[in-house]
Motif scaffolding. Structure first.
Motif, PDB file in Angstrom:
ATOM      1  N   ASP A  14       0.818  -1.212   0.000  1.00 32.41           N
ATOM      2  CA  ASP A  14       0.000   0.000   0.000  1.00 32.41           C
ATOM      3  C   ASP A  14       0.852   1.262   0.000  1.00 32.41           C
ATOM      4  O   ASP A  14       0.461   2.285  -0.528  1.00 32.41           O
ATOM      5  N   ARG A  15       2.013   1.198   0.627  1.00 35.07           N
ATOM      6  CA  ARG A  15       2.819   2.403   0.777  1.00 35.07           C
ATOM      7  C   ARG A  15       4.285   2.017   0.928  1.00 35.07           C
ATOM      8  O   ARG A  15       4.615   1.063   1.632  1.00 35.07           O
ATOM      9  N   ILE A  16       5.147   2.782   0.286  1.00 34.65           N
ATOM     10  CA  ILE A  16       6.590   2.639   0.465  1.00 34.65           C
ATOM     11  C   ILE A  16       7.131   4.026   0.767  1.00 34.65           C
ATOM     12  O   ILE A  16       6.708   5.013   0.174  1.00 34.65           O
ATOM     13  N   ARG A  17       8.041   4.079   1.687  1.00 35.02           N
ATOM     14  CA  ARG A  17       8.674   5.354   2.017  1.00 35.02           C
ATOM     15  C   ARG A  17      10.173   5.173   2.046  1.00 35.02           C
ATOM     16  O   ARG A  17      10.680   4.211   2.628  1.00 35.02           O
ATOM     17  N   ILE A  18      10.888   6.090   1.413  1.00 39.05           N
ATOM     18  CA  ILE A  18      12.341   6.117   1.515  1.00 39.05           C
ATOM     19  C   ILE A  18      12.666   7.040   2.681  1.00 39.05           C
ATOM     20  O   ILE A  18      12.345   8.228   2.654  1.00 39.05           O
ATOM     21  N   TYR A  19      13.243   6.495   3.715  1.00 34.51           N
ATOM     22  CA  TYR A  19      13.563   7.257   4.919  1.00 34.51           C
ATOM     23  C   TYR A  19      14.929   7.901   4.726  1.00 34.51           C
ATOM     24  O   TYR A  19      15.931   7.216   4.547  1.00 34.51           O
ATOM     25  N   ILE A  20      14.984   9.208   4.752  1.00 35.28           N
ATOM     26  CA  ILE A  20      16.255   9.922   4.631  1.00 35.28           C
ATOM     27  C   ILE A  20      16.865   9.990   6.029  1.00 35.28           C
ATOM     28  O   ILE A  20      16.388  10.711   6.901  1.00 35.28           O
ATOM     29  N   ASN A  21      17.918   9.233   6.228  1.00 34.14           N
ATOM     30  CA  ASN A  21      18.499   9.040   7.560  1.00 34.14           C
ATOM     31  C   ASN A  21      19.519  10.124   7.899  1.00 34.14           C
ATOM     32  O   ASN A  21      20.680   9.850   8.161  1.00 34.14           O
ATOM     33  N   LEU A  38       7.482  -3.468   7.341  1.00 35.78           N
ATOM     34  CA  LEU A  38       8.690  -4.068   6.785  1.00 35.78           C
ATOM     35  C   LEU A  38       9.724  -2.973   6.608  1.00 35.78           C
ATOM     36  O   LEU A  38       9.389  -1.875   6.148  1.00 35.78           O
ATOM     37  N   ALA A  39      10.958  -3.232   6.979  1.00 38.22           N
ATOM     38  CA  ALA A  39      12.051  -2.274   6.797  1.00 38.22           C
ATOM     39  C   ALA A  39      13.159  -2.949   6.011  1.00 38.22           C
ATOM     40  O   ALA A  39      13.524  -4.086   6.294  1.00 38.22           O
ATOM     41  N   ILE A  40      13.677  -2.250   5.025  1.00 35.04           N
ATOM     42  CA  ILE A  40      14.761  -2.765   4.206  1.00 35.04           C
ATOM     43  C   ILE A  40      15.883  -1.739   4.242  1.00 35.04           C
ATOM     44  O   ILE A  40      15.661  -0.549   4.088  1.00 35.04           O
ATOM     45  N   THR A  41      17.096  -2.192   4.435  1.00 30.77           N
ATOM     46  CA  THR A  41      18.241  -1.290   4.468  1.00 30.77           C
ATOM     47  C   THR A  41      19.461  -1.991   3.884  1.00 30.77           C
ATOM     48  O   THR A  41      19.414  -3.163   3.567  1.00 30.77           O
ATOM     49  N   PRO A  55      21.369   4.794  -7.812  1.00 30.89           N
ATOM     50  CA  PRO A  55      20.401   5.840  -8.153  1.00 30.89           C
ATOM     51  C   PRO A  55      19.164   5.745  -7.264  1.00 30.89           C
ATOM     52  O   PRO A  55      18.614   4.672  -7.062  1.00 30.89           O
ATOM     53  N   ILE A  56      18.774   6.871  -6.727  1.00 31.70           N
ATOM     54  CA  ILE A  56      17.608   6.905  -5.850  1.00 31.70           C
ATOM     55  C   ILE A  56      16.965   8.286  -5.938  1.00 31.70           C
ATOM     56  O   ILE A  56      17.654   9.298  -6.061  1.00 31.70           O
ATOM     57  N   LYS A  57      15.647   8.277  -5.933  1.00 35.97           N
ATOM     58  CA  LYS A  57      14.872   9.511  -5.999  1.00 35.97           C
ATOM     59  C   LYS A  57      13.839   9.469  -4.884  1.00 35.97           C
ATOM     60  O   LYS A  57      13.158   8.469  -4.706  1.00 35.97           O
ATOM     61  N   ALA A  58      13.743  10.538  -4.111  1.00 37.92           N
ATOM     62  CA  ALA A  58      12.774  10.612  -3.020  1.00 37.92           C
ATOM     63  C   ALA A  58      12.196  12.013  -2.965  1.00 37.92           C
ATOM     64  O   ALA A  58      12.921  12.992  -3.130  1.00 37.92           O
TER      65      ALA A  58
END
Length: 93
Positions: A14-21, A38-41, A55-58
């Motif tokens: 339903d939702r994905i968020r890229i967490y800017i740490n 779920l957390a992926i790192t 490459p990553i876009k947030a």
């Protein structure tokens, strides 16, 4: 606690968020703070420099790019998540 997940059907997400740490928190701290299902790192950031490794876009901003095409999960809002190709420069919609 960690759990191995073999696959998640795209329709179940339903939702994905890229967490800017920017606070340089551990995954354990981020999970406690954000309470995700779920957390992926590990794939996106170099621990030593906290810079993206691919490459990553947030939030509409390209954070890192290079000269290659990459298959990736792509989405905007809502149920439009899909697999796509991120072009060099990360300039996909």
């Amino acid at each position: 606690m960690s759990k191995y997940v073999a696959s998640i059907p795209l329709g179940d997400i339903d939702r994905i968020r890229i967490y800017i740490n920017s606070g340089k928190l551990s995954l354990r701290q981020i999970v406690a703070q954000e309470a995700p299902d779920l957390a992926i790192t590990g794939n996106f950031w170099l621990y030593e420099t906290y810079r993206p490794t691919c490459p990553i876009k947030a939030d509409g901003k390209v954070l890192a790019t290079d000269a290659y095409h990459y298959p990736a999960l792509i989405w905007d809002t809502g149920p439009d998540i899909s697999m796509g190709i991120v072009p060099p420069g990360g300039a996909c919609g």
